[in-house]
Scaffold this active site. Structure first.
Site, PDB file in Angstrom:
ATOM      1  N   ARG A   1       8.428  -7.012 103.640  1.00  0.00           N
ATOM      2  CA  ARG A   1       9.451  -6.435 104.535  1.00  0.00           C
ATOM      3  C   ARG A   1       9.941  -5.118 103.946  1.00  0.00           C
ATOM      4  O   ARG A   1       9.485  -4.703 102.873  1.00  0.00           O
ATOM      5  CB  ARG A   1      10.619  -7.408 104.701  1.00  0.00           C
ATOM      6  CG  ARG A   1      11.310  -7.742 103.389  1.00  0.00           C
ATOM      7  CD  ARG A   1      12.362  -8.815 103.594  1.00  0.00           C
ATOM      8  NE  ARG A   1      12.734  -9.477 102.348  1.00  0.00           N
ATOM      9  CZ  ARG A   1      13.788  -9.144 101.598  1.00  0.00           C
ATOM     10  NH1 ARG A   1      14.556  -8.149 101.946  1.00  0.00           N
ATOM     11  NH2 ARG A   1      14.045  -9.799 100.495  1.00  0.00           N
TER      12      ARG A   1
ATOM     13  N   ILE B   1      18.211   4.327 102.239  1.00  0.00           N
ATOM     14  CA  ILE B   1      17.128   4.113 103.202  1.00  0.00           C
ATOM     15  C   ILE B   1      17.420   2.839 104.002  1.00  0.00           C
ATOM     16  O   ILE B   1      17.846   1.824 103.424  1.00  0.00           O
ATOM     17  CB  ILE B   1      15.757   3.971 102.482  1.00  0.00           C
ATOM     18  CG1 ILE B   1      15.523   5.119 101.473  1.00  0.00           C
ATOM     19  CG2 ILE B   1      14.620   3.876 103.496  1.00  0.00           C
ATOM     20  CD1 ILE B   1      15.362   6.502 102.057  1.00  0.00           C
TER      21      ILE B   1
ATOM     22  N   ASN C   1       6.833  -1.419  94.175  1.00  0.00           N
ATOM     23  CA  ASN C   1       7.966  -1.298  95.098  1.00  0.00           C
ATOM     24  C   ASN C   1       8.980  -2.431  94.975  1.00  0.00           C
ATOM     25  O   ASN C   1      10.163  -2.237  95.239  1.00  0.00           O
ATOM     26  CB  ASN C   1       7.406  -1.264  96.532  1.00  0.00           C
ATOM     27  CG  ASN C   1       8.472  -1.497  97.576  1.00  0.00           C
ATOM     28  OD1 ASN C   1       9.214  -0.597  97.936  1.00  0.00           O
ATOM     29  ND2 ASN C   1       8.584  -2.733  98.065  1.00  0.00           N
TER      30      ASN C   1
ATOM     31  N   TYR D   1      20.945  -2.030  87.815  1.00  0.00           N
ATOM     32  CA  TYR D   1      19.993  -1.360  88.719  1.00  0.00           C
ATOM     33  C   TYR D   1      19.685   0.063  88.234  1.00  0.00           C
ATOM     34  O   TYR D   1      18.523   0.480  88.165  1.00  0.00           O
ATOM     35  CB  TYR D   1      20.612  -1.338  90.121  1.00  0.00           C
ATOM     36  CG  TYR D   1      19.710  -0.844  91.224  1.00  0.00           C
ATOM     37  CD1 TYR D   1      18.737  -1.676  91.776  1.00  0.00           C
ATOM     38  CD2 TYR D   1      19.851   0.439  91.739  1.00  0.00           C
ATOM     39  CE1 TYR D   1      17.924  -1.228  92.808  1.00  0.00           C
ATOM     40  CE2 TYR D   1      19.049   0.892  92.770  1.00  0.00           C
ATOM     41  CZ  TYR D   1      18.085   0.044  93.309  1.00  0.00           C
ATOM     42  OH  TYR D   1      17.285   0.497  94.331  1.00  0.00           O
TER      43      TYR D   1
ATOM     44  N   LYS E   1      16.095   1.510  86.962  1.00  0.00           N
ATOM     45  CA  LYS E   1      15.413   2.608  87.671  1.00  0.00           C
ATOM     46  C   LYS E   1      15.209   3.824  86.754  1.00  0.00           C
ATOM     47  O   LYS E   1      14.181   4.510  86.854  1.00  0.00           O
ATOM     48  CB  LYS E   1      16.187   2.995  88.936  1.00  0.00           C
ATOM     49  CG  LYS E   1      16.223   1.888  89.994  1.00  0.00           C
ATOM     50  CD  LYS E   1      14.840   1.513  90.488  1.00  0.00           C
ATOM     51  CE  LYS E   1      14.875   0.562  91.680  1.00  0.00           C
ATOM     52  NZ  LYS E   1      13.537   0.204  92.168  1.00  0.00           N
TER      53      LYS E   1
ATOM     54  N   GLY F   1       5.998  -6.417  96.722  1.00  0.00           N
ATOM     55  CA  GLY F   1       7.163  -6.609  97.597  1.00  0.00           C
ATOM     56  C   GLY F   1       6.962  -5.967  98.946  1.00  0.00           C
ATOM     57  O   GLY F   1       7.828  -5.220  99.414  1.00  0.00           O
ATOM     58  N   SER F   2       5.830  -6.266  99.598  1.00  0.00           N
ATOM     59  CA  SER F   2       5.528  -5.555 100.855  1.00  0.00           C
ATOM     60  C   SER F   2       5.625  -6.463 102.078  1.00  0.00           C
ATOM     61  O   SER F   2       5.089  -6.145 103.129  1.00  0.00           O
ATOM     62  CB  SER F   2       4.156  -4.887 100.769  1.00  0.00           C
ATOM     63  OG  SER F   2       3.174  -5.757 100.249  1.00  0.00           O
TER      64      SER F   2
ATOM     65  N   SER G   1      14.816   5.101  92.088  1.00  0.00           N
ATOM     66  CA  SER G   1      15.986   5.267  92.971  1.00  0.00           C
ATOM     67  C   SER G   1      16.814   6.420  92.437  1.00  0.00           C
ATOM     68  O   SER G   1      16.849   6.665  91.218  1.00  0.00           O
ATOM     69  CB  SER G   1      16.849   4.004  92.959  1.00  0.00           C
ATOM     70  OG  SER G   1      18.112   4.275  93.543  1.00  0.00           O
TER      71      SER G   1
HETATM   72  P1  NAP Z   1      14.250  -5.118 100.485  1.00  0.00           P
HETATM   73  O1  NAP Z   1      14.165  -4.964 101.965  1.00  0.00           O
HETATM   74  O2  NAP Z   1      15.251  -6.038  99.915  1.00  0.00           O
HETATM   75  O3  NAP Z   1      12.770  -5.485  99.968  1.00  0.00           O
HETATM   76  C1  NAP Z   1      12.541  -5.796  98.641  1.00  0.00           C
HETATM   77  C2  NAP Z   1      11.150  -6.364  98.522  1.00  0.00           C
HETATM   78  O4  NAP Z   1      10.957  -6.713  97.145  1.00  0.00           O
HETATM   79  C3  NAP Z   1      10.945  -7.621  99.353  1.00  0.00           C
HETATM   80  O5  NAP Z   1       9.696  -7.550 100.007  1.00  0.00           O
HETATM   81  C4  NAP Z   1      10.945  -8.728  98.306  1.00  0.00           C
HETATM   82  O6  NAP Z   1      10.031  -9.765  98.608  1.00  0.00           O
HETATM   83  C5  NAP Z   1      10.404  -7.999  97.099  1.00  0.00           C
HETATM   84  N1  NAP Z   1      10.717  -8.684  95.865  1.00  0.00           N
HETATM   85  C6  NAP Z   1      11.936  -8.965  95.339  1.00  0.00           C
HETATM   86  N2  NAP Z   1      11.797  -9.613  94.169  1.00  0.00           N
HETATM   87  C7  NAP Z   1      10.455  -9.751  93.955  1.00  0.00           C
HETATM   88  C8  NAP Z   1       9.680 -10.339  92.922  1.00  0.00           C
HETATM   89  N3  NAP Z   1      10.243 -10.911  91.858  1.00  0.00           N
HETATM   90  N4  NAP Z   1       8.326 -10.294  93.043  1.00  0.00           N
HETATM   91  C9  NAP Z   1       7.724  -9.717  94.115  1.00  0.00           C
HETATM   92  N5  NAP Z   1       8.423  -9.155  95.121  1.00  0.00           N
HETATM   93  C10 NAP Z   1       9.772  -9.176  95.037  1.00  0.00           C
HETATM   94  O7  NAP Z   1      14.526  -3.705  99.792  1.00  0.00           O
HETATM   95  P2  NAP Z   1      13.928  -2.242 100.048  1.00  0.00           P
HETATM   96  O8  NAP Z   1      15.069  -1.376 100.387  1.00  0.00           O
HETATM   97  O9  NAP Z   1      12.732  -2.300 100.924  1.00  0.00           O
HETATM   98  O10 NAP Z   1      13.526  -1.906  98.545  1.00  0.00           O
HETATM   99  C11 NAP Z   1      12.210  -1.542  98.141  1.00  0.00           C
HETATM  100  C12 NAP Z   1      12.315  -0.735  96.860  1.00  0.00           C
HETATM  101  O11 NAP Z   1      13.010   0.480  97.130  1.00  0.00           O
HETATM  102  C13 NAP Z   1      13.098  -1.422  95.747  1.00  0.00           C
HETATM  103  O12 NAP Z   1      12.485  -1.164  94.493  1.00  0.00           O
HETATM  104  C14 NAP Z   1      14.458  -0.741  95.803  1.00  0.00           C
HETATM  105  O13 NAP Z   1      15.120  -0.772  94.571  1.00  0.00           O
HETATM  106  C15 NAP Z   1      14.044   0.656  96.192  1.00  0.00           C
HETATM  107  N6  NAP Z   1      15.096   1.485  96.789  1.00  0.00           N
HETATM  108  C16 NAP Z   1      15.688   1.125  97.961  1.00  0.00           C
HETATM  109  C17 NAP Z   1      16.658   1.972  98.501  1.00  0.00           C
HETATM  110  C18 NAP Z   1      17.347   1.674  99.811  1.00  0.00           C
HETATM  111  O14 NAP Z   1      18.314   2.377 100.157  1.00  0.00           O
HETATM  112  N7  NAP Z   1      16.888   0.708 100.593  1.00  0.00           N
HETATM  113  C19 NAP Z   1      17.016   3.140  97.829  1.00  0.00           C
HETATM  114  C20 NAP Z   1      16.393   3.454  96.626  1.00  0.00           C
HETATM  115  C21 NAP Z   1      15.421   2.628  96.120  1.00  0.00           C
HETATM  116  P3  NAP Z   1      10.411 -11.103  99.427  1.00  0.00           P
HETATM  117  O15 NAP Z   1      10.855 -10.661 100.770  1.00  0.00           O
HETATM  118  O16 NAP Z   1       9.102 -11.827  99.448  1.00  0.00           O
HETATM  119  O17 NAP Z   1      11.493 -11.736  98.633  1.00  0.00           O
END
Ligand code: NAP
Length: 252
Positions: free
Chosen positions: A18, A194, A98, A161, A165, A15-16, A148
């Site tokens: 974005r 984040i 990720n 979720y 996690k 998931g890299s 998370s």
């Molecule tokens: P995001 O911007 O929504 O990015 C999520 C990424 O996961 C995207 O690149 C997406 O790919 C990919 N993805 C989703 N489903 C997938 C699948 N089935 N196979 C492969 N890739 C997949 O979210 P983020 O905030 O960067 O989240 C990254 C990680 O951090 C997640 O595990 C999230 O739970 C965790 N997290 C985030 C926060 C926060 O506050 N943002 C806090 C705690 C933990 P596409 O773009 O190609 O769909």
């Protein structure tokens, strides 16, 4: 700033295209690693477009970048991706699990599809990538899972979720024990709030309320997470395994 060097190391971040995953992969690229960028294809091609833009940013560091399409929630798709990793690079040194999604609703309103889609991507996906990633990982490798703070706190509306996690944190402990004999460490980070596209749906007043509650007084940046991931992927962290590091600005 601490500077890490990963020349000759091959890193895959799921998931890299974005968000946090892109920031983490970019940090590895800056540190000289060969970067494997995973994205999921969508009919409109938006994800591929994001993936190509992220790859272009990383190529400015003069490192190899390869795009790997795979849906982490599907075992066969992950198996094909790991075969592709072997064909391209001969093996993996660092795996960052990720990829993740949100489908927030109270348990009362949560559909079976809401439940299963989050468990399949956020927990099954980490299991598939770790199981198959370990097979192509060289001894002395590193796994870092993005959990998370929800897995500790269990926030309202996040049954799927939070359960996924918390499962990732438990899986991290087990994998750490099972892979230690190969010199592979397995750790997790537990980010708080984040600034990524995942927060896009939050109302401004909710973000302000988070800022008020976070002791350091700001929302986290993807780079805050990337710095910790690079440390856990470095040689210097070789005596740390099975742990989950909160990255929350003191929140929770
Ligand atoms: P995001 O911007 O929504 O990015 C999520 C990424 O996961 C995207 O690149 C997406 O790919 C990919 N993805 C989703 N489903 C997938 C699948 N089935 N196979 C492969 N890739 C997949 O979210 P983020 O905030 O960067 O989240 C990254 C990680 O951090 C997640 O595990 C999230 O739970 C965790 N997290 C985030 C926060 C926060 O506050 N943002 C806090 C705690 C933990 P596409 O773009 O190609 O769909």
């Amino acid at each position: 700033m601490v500077t890490y060097h990963f020349p000759g190391k091959v890193v895959l971040v799921t998931g890299s295209s974005r968000g946090m995953g892109a920031a983490i992969l970019q940090a590895f690229g800056r540190a000289g690693a060969t970067c494997l960028l995973n994205y999921v294809a969508d009919p409109a091609g938006v994800n591929l477009h994001d993936a190509e833009q992220t790859a272009e940013r990383i190529r400015q560091y003069q490192v190899p970048v390869h795009l790997l399409e795979a849906d982490v929630s599907r075992y066969q798709s992950v198996a094909a991706m790991m075969q592709h990793v072997t064909d391209l690079t001969g093996g993996l040194d660092i795996l960052v699990n990720n990829a993740g999604i949100l489908r927030d609703r109270t348990v009362k309103k949560m559909t079976l599809d809401d439940w299963h889609s989050v468990i399949e991507t956020n927990l099954d996906g980490v299991f598939y990538c770790s199981k198959l990633g370990a097979e192509v990982m060289r001894d002395g490798g590193r796994m870092v899972n993005i959990a998370s703070v929800a897995g500790f706190a269990g926030f309202h509306g996040q049954a799927n979720y939070a359960a996924a996690k918390a499962g990732v944190m438990a899986l991290t402990k087990v994998l750490a024990k099972e892979l230690a004999r190969r010199g592979i460490t397995v750790n997790a980070v537990a980010p708080g709030v984040i600034d990524t596209p995942m927060l896009a749906g939050l109302r401004p007043e909710v973000l302000e309320e988070y800022k008020r509650q976070i002791p350091v007084g700001r929302i986290g940046r993807p780079e805050d997470v990337a710095h910790a991931v690079l440390f856990l992927a470095s040689e210097e962290s070789s005596y740390i395994t099975g742990q989950t590091l909160p990255i929350t600005g003191g929140w929770f």
